[in-house]
Motif scaffolding. Structure first.
Motif, PDB file in Angstrom:
ATOM      1  N   LYS A 118       0.871  -1.120   0.038  1.00 29.77           N
ATOM      2  CA  LYS A 118      -0.020  -0.183  -0.006  1.00 29.77           C
ATOM      3  C   LYS A 118       0.755   1.295  -0.038  1.00 29.77           C
ATOM      4  CE  LYS A 118      -3.981  -2.238   2.529  1.00 29.77           C
ATOM      5  NZ  LYS A 118      -4.852  -1.897   3.635  1.00 29.77           N
ATOM      6  N   PRO A 119       1.363   1.590  -1.113  1.00 29.76           N
ATOM      7  CA  PRO A 119       2.426   2.710  -1.286  1.00 29.76           C
ATOM      8  C   PRO A 119       1.923   3.922  -0.902  1.00 29.76           C
ATOM      9  CG  PRO A 119       2.003   1.764  -3.390  1.00 29.76           C
ATOM     10  CD  PRO A 119       1.264   0.826  -2.508  1.00 29.76           C
ATOM     11  N   GLU A 120       2.678   4.846  -0.174  1.00 28.07           N
ATOM     12  CA  GLU A 120       2.103   6.118   0.207  1.00 28.07           C
ATOM     13  C   GLU A 120       0.598   6.280   1.066  1.00 28.07           C
ATOM     14  OE1 GLU A 120       2.036   8.872  -3.225  1.00 28.07           O
ATOM     15  OE2 GLU A 120       4.236   8.292  -3.652  1.00 28.07           O
ATOM     16  N   GLN A 121       0.322   5.179   1.723  1.00 31.56           N
ATOM     17  CA  GLN A 121      -1.039   5.114   2.520  1.00 31.56           C
ATOM     18  C   GLN A 121      -0.684   4.971   4.016  1.00 31.56           C
ATOM     19  OE1 GLN A 121      -4.048   2.604   1.115  1.00 31.56           O
ATOM     20  NE2 GLN A 121      -2.981   2.476  -1.126  1.00 31.56           N
ATOM     21  N   ILE A 122       0.603   4.552   4.419  1.00 27.33           N
ATOM     22  CA  ILE A 122       0.813   4.342   5.973  1.00 27.33           C
ATOM     23  C   ILE A 122       1.345   5.786   6.110  1.00 27.33           C
ATOM     24  CG2 ILE A 122       2.124   3.211   7.655  1.00 27.33           C
ATOM     25  CD1 ILE A 122       2.011   0.750   5.698  1.00 27.33           C
ATOM     26  N   ASN A 123       0.908   6.448   7.139  1.00 27.43           N
ATOM     27  CA  ASN A 123       1.176   7.867   7.437  1.00 27.43           C
ATOM     28  C   ASN A 123       2.110   7.552   8.639  1.00 27.43           C
ATOM     29  OD1 ASN A 123      -0.232   9.139   5.583  1.00 27.43           O
ATOM     30  ND2 ASN A 123      -2.104   9.511   7.158  1.00 27.43           N
ATOM     31  N   TYR A 124       3.014   8.707   9.063  1.00 28.90           N
ATOM     32  CA  TYR A 124       3.968   8.538  10.239  1.00 28.90           C
ATOM     33  C   TYR A 124       3.930   9.874  11.094  1.00 28.90           C
ATOM     34  CZ  TYR A 124       7.207  10.769   7.059  1.00 28.90           C
ATOM     35  OH  TYR A 124       7.967  11.607   6.220  1.00 28.90           O
ATOM     36  N   ALA A 125       4.084   9.687  12.310  1.00 23.11           N
ATOM     37  CA  ALA A 125       4.373  10.855  12.998  1.00 23.11           C
ATOM     38  C   ALA A 125       5.673  11.384  13.228  1.00 23.11           C
ATOM     39  CB  ALA A 125       3.505  10.492  14.349  1.00 23.11           C
ATOM     40  N   SER A 126       5.923  12.864  13.447  1.00 22.66           N
ATOM     41  CA  SER A 126       7.068  13.529  13.325  1.00 22.66           C
ATOM     42  C   SER A 126       6.966  14.788  14.067  1.00 22.66           C
ATOM     43  CB  SER A 126       7.876  13.558  12.186  1.00 22.66           C
ATOM     44  OG  SER A 126       7.630  14.897  11.598  1.00 22.66           O
ATOM     45  N   PHE A 127       8.138  15.341  14.593  1.00 14.81           N
ATOM     46  CA  PHE A 127       7.885  16.717  14.972  1.00 14.81           C
ATOM     47  C   PHE A 127       8.217  17.820  14.143  1.00 14.81           C
ATOM     48  CE2 PHE A 127      10.420  14.013  18.856  1.00 14.81           C
ATOM     49  CZ  PHE A 127       9.247  13.328  18.906  1.00 14.81           C
ATOM     50  N   LEU A 133       6.138   5.836   2.343  1.00 15.98           N
ATOM     51  CA  LEU A 133       5.029   5.909   3.338  1.00 15.98           C
ATOM     52  C   LEU A 133       4.287   7.026   2.992  1.00 15.98           C
ATOM     53  CD1 LEU A 133       7.038   5.422   6.482  1.00 15.98           C
ATOM     54  CD2 LEU A 133       5.663   3.777   5.455  1.00 15.98           C
ATOM     55  N   GLY A 134       3.095   7.168   3.939  1.00 17.56           N
ATOM     56  CA  GLY A 134       2.180   8.319   3.605  1.00 17.56           C
ATOM     57  C   GLY A 134       2.715   9.645   4.024  1.00 17.56           C
ATOM     58  N   ASN A 135       1.496  10.405   4.444  1.00 19.39           N
ATOM     59  CA  ASN A 135       1.892  11.935   5.012  1.00 19.39           C
ATOM     60  C   ASN A 135       2.710  11.839   6.344  1.00 19.39           C
ATOM     61  OD1 ASN A 135       0.329  12.960   2.955  1.00 19.39           O
ATOM     62  ND2 ASN A 135      -1.431  12.650   3.995  1.00 19.39           N
ATOM     63  N   ASN A 136       3.642  12.879   6.375  1.00 17.99           N
ATOM     64  CA  ASN A 136       4.405  13.026   7.337  1.00 17.99           C
ATOM     65  C   ASN A 136       3.488  13.987   8.380  1.00 17.99           C
ATOM     66  OD1 ASN A 136       6.070  14.315   9.587  1.00 17.99           O
ATOM     67  ND2 ASN A 136       6.999  15.663   8.247  1.00 17.99           N
ATOM     68  N   VAL A 137       2.826  13.440   9.400  1.00 18.87           N
ATOM     69  CA  VAL A 137       1.915  14.128  10.312  1.00 18.87           C
ATOM     70  C   VAL A 137       2.662  14.738  11.558  1.00 18.87           C
ATOM     71  CG1 VAL A 137      -0.292  14.111  11.406  1.00 18.87           C
ATOM     72  CG2 VAL A 137       0.096  12.554   9.724  1.00 18.87           C
ATOM     73  N   SER A 138       2.641  16.183  11.483  1.00 18.65           N
ATOM     74  CA  SER A 138       3.743  16.905  12.404  1.00 18.65           C
ATOM     75  C   SER A 138       3.018  16.932  13.698  1.00 18.65           C
ATOM     76  CB  SER A 138       4.097  17.844  11.838  1.00 18.65           C
ATOM     77  OG  SER A 138       5.028  17.801  10.689  1.00 18.65           O
ATOM     78  N   PHE A 139       3.453  16.942  14.718  1.00 11.00           N
ATOM     79  CA  PHE A 139       3.112  17.239  16.223  1.00 11.00           C
ATOM     80  C   PHE A 139       4.247  18.217  16.819  1.00 11.00           C
ATOM     81  CE2 PHE A 139       0.976  13.172  14.969  1.00 11.00           C
ATOM     82  CZ  PHE A 139      -0.285  13.591  15.255  1.00 11.00           C
ATOM     83  N   ARG A 140       3.724  18.880  17.656  1.00 14.30           N
ATOM     84  CA  ARG A 140       4.738  19.975  18.714  1.00 14.30           C
ATOM     85  C   ARG A 140       5.771  19.297  19.476  1.00 14.30           C
ATOM     86  NH1 ARG A 140       1.533  25.015  21.169  1.00 14.30           N
ATOM     87  NH2 ARG A 140       3.744  25.595  21.280  1.00 14.30           N
ATOM     88  N   GLY A 141       5.416  18.125  19.724  1.00 15.43           N
ATOM     89  CA  GLY A 141       6.453  17.418  20.744  1.00 15.43           C
ATOM     90  C   GLY A 141       6.134  15.911  20.723  1.00 15.43           C
ATOM     91  N   SER A 142       6.961  15.091  21.713  1.00 19.20           N
ATOM     92  CA  SER A 142       6.866  13.872  21.566  1.00 19.20           C
ATOM     93  C   SER A 142       5.419  13.433  22.284  1.00 19.20           C
ATOM     94  CB  SER A 142       8.307  13.231  22.508  1.00 19.20           C
ATOM     95  OG  SER A 142       8.229  12.095  22.521  1.00 19.20           O
TER      96      SER A 142
END
Length: 333
Positions: A158-167, A188-197
């Motif tokens: 499933k290319p580009e469908q598994i999103n991942y978290a980062s900072f 992988l899918g989208n880089n879903v950004s968060f403010r911290g760990s």
């Protein structure tokens, strides 16, 4: 009777001896003699209460005890640690300003920011690397993959469908994920950004985002409690904190090694004897029982390299992370 020539020769010889004696007397004394004789400022480019700050305060306390002068923490957070590092780079090189810094500011920022106000090699005198912080690949427990091999297979299916978290773009865990994709030949899918760990961990534990790389410090309690599933670590060797997890390298991608680290530096041109004295004191501090206890609590792997070893390490890390920034196409405007 003494000739005028003989008298002149003796006068010249006498003046030469006097000049030599004056020159010898004027030679500077050992810069480390009597050092330190006033408080030392210790710049920490992160806010009070952060893991780096906690580490800095304990090391500062140990240096206060061993050097006999107060080591004062100066928190200077902001701008991806650029503010604190610039302040350290431009400080007087007399041994009375130290800087705690690491992967982001010294190895990643040079590739991200074209007009960085400091050069990590030119502007600093490395003293010692304190700790290594392992990046750990984790997934939500409901995610089907139970190994790196299974994760790669799922991503290829499933290319580009598994999103991942980062900072955020350019963060160490974002670049580690990018290099993992490059090594494994997946997208992988989208880089879903968060403010911290804390936010990122919460979203992966809740299943909103299926996977991420994060520090061993942050994910260890969640992996042990079963709220996250660990798949592998990013270091060359397995972590003593989760020894059952394989490395990415042994999971089929030899040579893969991306880890965080923190060290202590001084401004460039700080006298060598002063740096030697600081190196000895800091490495001795790393052997103290309460320092080792903190390392275990924070899941830090101790280092304690020499000045020259740390300098060579920094050069290699700048090249490695610079390539990661370039290969990922990450740009900070």
């Amino acid at each position: 009777m003494k000739t005028r020539a003989g008298i002149a020769i003796k006068l010249v010889a006498g003046c030469t001896l006097i000049a030599a004696g004056v020159a010898h007397a004027q030679q500077p004394a050992d810069p480390a003699a009597g050092y330190p004789n006033k408080p030392i400022r210790f710049i920490v480019p992160f806010g009070a209460g952060t893991q780096t700050d906690v580490l800095g305060r304990l090391i500062g306390q140990k240096l206060t005890e061993s050097l006999g002068q107060q080591v004062i923490i100066d928190n200077r957070p902001g701008a991806s640690a650029i503010l604190g590092n610039e302040l350290g780079a431009k400080a007087t090189p007399d041994g009375y300003t130290l800087l705690m810094s690491g992967t982001g500011a010294l190895a990643i920022n040079p590739g991200l920011f074209p007009k960085l106000p400091y050069d990590p090699i030119r502007d600093f005198a490395p003293i010692t690397k304190l700790v290594i912080v392992t990046q750990t690949l984790v997934v939500n427990p409901s995610f089907p993959a139970k190994s790196v091999k299974e994760l790669v297979a799922a991503a290829k299916a499933k290319p580009e469908q598994i999103n991942y978290a980062s900072f955020g773009a350019g963060a160490a865990n974002h670049l580690t994920t990018e290099m993992f994709q490059h090594a494994a030949g997946i997208r992988l899918g989208n880089n879903v950004s968060f403010r911290g760990s804390a936010d990122a961990n919460l979203q992966v534990m809740s299943g909103q985002v299926p996977m991420m790389f994060d520090s061993m410090t942050s994910v260890l309690p969640h992996v042990k409690s079963g709220k996250l599933r660990g798949l592998a670590v990013s270091t060359a060797a397995r972590s003593p904190f989760l020894p059952e997890l394989p490395t990415i390298a042994e999971s089929g991608y030899p040579g893969f090694e991306f880890a965080g680290w923190t060290g202590i530096l001084a401004p460039a041109r700080t006298p060598g004897p002063v740096l030697d004295k600081l190196e000895k004191a800091i490495i001795a501090a790393l052997q103290k029982p309460d320092v080792k206890e903190l390392f275990n609590t924070l899941a830090f792997t101790p280092a304690g390299e020499s000045r020259e070893e740390f300098r060579r390490f920094m050069i290699s890390e700048i090249a490695k992370w610079g390539k990661a920034v370039k290969d990922s196409g990450t740009k900070i405007h």
